[in-house]
Design a protein around this motif. Structure first.
Motif, PDB file in Angstrom:
ATOM      1  N   GLY A  37       0.809  -1.208   0.000  1.00 53.20           N
ATOM      2  CA  GLY A  37       0.000   0.000   0.000  1.00 53.20           C
ATOM      3  C   GLY A  37       0.842   1.257   0.000  1.00 53.20           C
ATOM      4  N   TYR A  38       0.257   2.320   0.511  1.00 55.23           N
ATOM      5  CA  TYR A  38       0.959   3.597   0.587  1.00 55.23           C
ATOM      6  C   TYR A  38       0.500   4.340   1.830  1.00 55.23           C
ATOM      7  N   ALA A  39       1.296   5.314   2.229  1.00 53.06           N
ATOM      8  CA  ALA A  39       1.012   6.094   3.434  1.00 53.06           C
ATOM      9  C   ALA A  39       1.006   7.573   3.108  1.00 53.06           C
ATOM     10  N   THR A  40       0.181   8.303   3.838  1.00 52.63           N
ATOM     11  CA  THR A  40       0.134   9.759   3.736  1.00 52.63           C
ATOM     12  C   THR A  40       0.230  10.321   5.149  1.00 52.63           C
ATOM     13  N   ARG A  41       1.171  11.229   5.331  1.00 52.95           N
ATOM     14  CA  ARG A  41       1.248  11.905   6.629  1.00 52.95           C
ATOM     15  C   ARG A  41       0.087  12.886   6.650  1.00 52.95           C
ATOM     16  N   PHE A  42      -0.903  12.618   7.479  1.00 55.89           N
ATOM     17  CA  PHE A  42      -2.129  13.400   7.517  1.00 55.89           C
ATOM     18  C   PHE A  42      -1.980  14.646   8.374  1.00 55.89           C
ATOM     19  N   ARG A  43      -1.243  14.500   9.471  1.00 54.68           N
ATOM     20  CA  ARG A  43      -1.036  15.614  10.403  1.00 54.68           C
ATOM     21  C   ARG A  43       0.342  15.452  11.021  1.00 54.68           C
ATOM     22  N   ALA A  44       1.056  16.549  11.199  1.00 57.70           N
ATOM     23  CA  ALA A  44       2.391  16.482  11.792  1.00 57.70           C
ATOM     24  C   ALA A  44       2.642  17.699  12.662  1.00 57.70           C
ATOM     25  N   VAL A  45       3.509  17.519  13.652  1.00 59.60           N
ATOM     26  CA  VAL A  45       3.871  18.618  14.541  1.00 59.60           C
ATOM     27  C   VAL A  45       4.584  19.703  13.758  1.00 59.60           C
ATOM     28  N   GLU A  46       5.490  19.306  12.891  1.00 58.91           N
ATOM     29  CA  GLU A  46       6.229  20.275  12.081  1.00 58.91           C
ATOM     30  C   GLU A  46       6.078  19.918  10.610  1.00 58.91           C
ATOM     31  N   ALA A  47       6.147  20.919   9.777  1.00 63.13           N
ATOM     32  CA  ALA A  47       6.021  20.692   8.340  1.00 63.13           C
ATOM     33  C   ALA A  47       7.172  19.815   7.860  1.00 63.13           C
ATOM     34  N   ARG A  48       6.834  18.830   7.055  1.00 67.97           N
ATOM     35  CA  ARG A  48       7.840  17.911   6.536  1.00 67.97           C
ATOM     36  C   ARG A  48       7.575  17.679   5.055  1.00 67.97           C
ATOM     37  N   ALA A  49       8.594  17.335   4.324  1.00 65.13           N
ATOM     38  CA  ALA A  49       8.460  17.125   2.887  1.00 65.13           C
ATOM     39  C   ALA A  49       7.922  15.745   2.541  1.00 65.13           C
ATOM     40  N   ASP A  50       7.932  14.820   3.476  1.00 66.57           N
ATOM     41  CA  ASP A  50       7.542  13.450   3.168  1.00 66.57           C
ATOM     42  C   ASP A  50       6.075  13.165   3.490  1.00 66.57           C
ATOM     43  N   ILE A  51       5.189  13.993   2.994  1.00 66.13           N
ATOM     44  CA  ILE A  51       3.765  13.800   3.237  1.00 66.13           C
ATOM     45  C   ILE A  51       3.263  12.574   2.480  1.00 66.13           C
ATOM     46  N   PHE A  52       3.629  12.474   1.196  1.00 67.32           N
ATOM     47  CA  PHE A  52       3.162  11.394   0.347  1.00 67.32           C
ATOM     48  C   PHE A  52       4.246  10.352   0.125  1.00 67.32           C
ATOM     49  N   SER A  53       3.827   9.145  -0.187  1.00 69.07           N
ATOM     50  CA  SER A  53       4.778   8.073  -0.467  1.00 69.07           C
ATOM     51  C   SER A  53       5.621   8.409  -1.687  1.00 69.07           C
ATOM     52  N   PRO A  54       6.899   8.029  -1.675  1.00 63.98           N
ATOM     53  CA  PRO A  54       7.767   8.292  -2.831  1.00 63.98           C
ATOM     54  C   PRO A  54       7.230   7.594  -4.079  1.00 63.98           C
ATOM     55  N   LEU A  55       7.398   8.243  -5.215  1.00 59.57           N
ATOM     56  CA  LEU A  55       6.938   7.683  -6.487  1.00 59.57           C
ATOM     57  C   LEU A  55       8.087   6.987  -7.205  1.00 59.57           C
TER      58      LEU A  55
END
Length: 178
Positions: A130-148
């Motif tokens: 499957g794949y993962a999405t960072r829905f909410r985070a304490v700090e902004a991060r670039a890895d919200i979506f799974s790598p393509l």
């Protein structure tokens, strides 16, 4: 009609998938805090037969429960500073991640509040197919979506270049270098 069952995550996923193969009128499932919730919808006769066949305990005020899941007001989501949404094959066993888990969609959608805020669930979800999405985070991060994969990332780059030649629309929103 909503029925509840006290089960561990593996038992809940197995039951949800078993029921999906039957004519039982299941319209929603959710496992949280060692309890499986199953919403049934249909005619009075269908609900009566399903109730008899499945067992479990009836949940009073079930509409409030389902609304809390839909709107993320359920206690599971409260204070979840780091929240991940994983989509995996429904029959996937529970993922080996320390933290809290809520399972929906017959096992295909998993909400995870990891114990370690720095964990990256992209690889974990990929191993499950499957794949993962960072829905909410304490700090902004670039890895919200799974790598393509490289080829698909190239398609994304070309689309971005075509529709946003000045690179002013949400730079870095989907991927850090896009």
């Amino acid at each position: 009609l909503t029925l509840t069952f006290e089960l561990d995550a593996a038992q809940a996923v197995e039951r949800m998938n078993d029921w999906a193969l039957t004519p039982i009128p299941v319209s929603a499932t959710c496992w949280v805090e060692r309890r499986l919730f199953v919403r049934l919808q249909g005619s009075a006769a269908a609900l009566s037969e399903a109730r008899q066949r499945l067992g479990g305990e009836e949940l009073p005020a079930a509409a409030n429960f389902w609304q809390s899941i839909k709107e993320h007001t359920h206690p599971f989501f409260a204070h979840a500073a780091n929240l991940w949404r994983l989509c995996v094959p429904a029959e996937s066993p529970p993922l080996d991640v320390l933290g809290r888990t809520l399972i929906e969609w017959t096992g295909a959608q998993r909400w995870i509040v990891p114990a370690d805020a720095n964990i990256d669930l992209h690889a974990t979800s990929a191993l499950a197919g499957g794949y993962a999405t960072r829905f909410r985070a304490v700090e902004a991060r670039a890895d919200i979506f799974s790598p393509l994969p490289a080829a698909l990332m190239q398609v994304h780059r070309e689309l971005k270049r075509t529709f946003d030649p000045q690179a002013i629309l949400n730079p870095g929103r989907l991927y850090a270098d896009l």
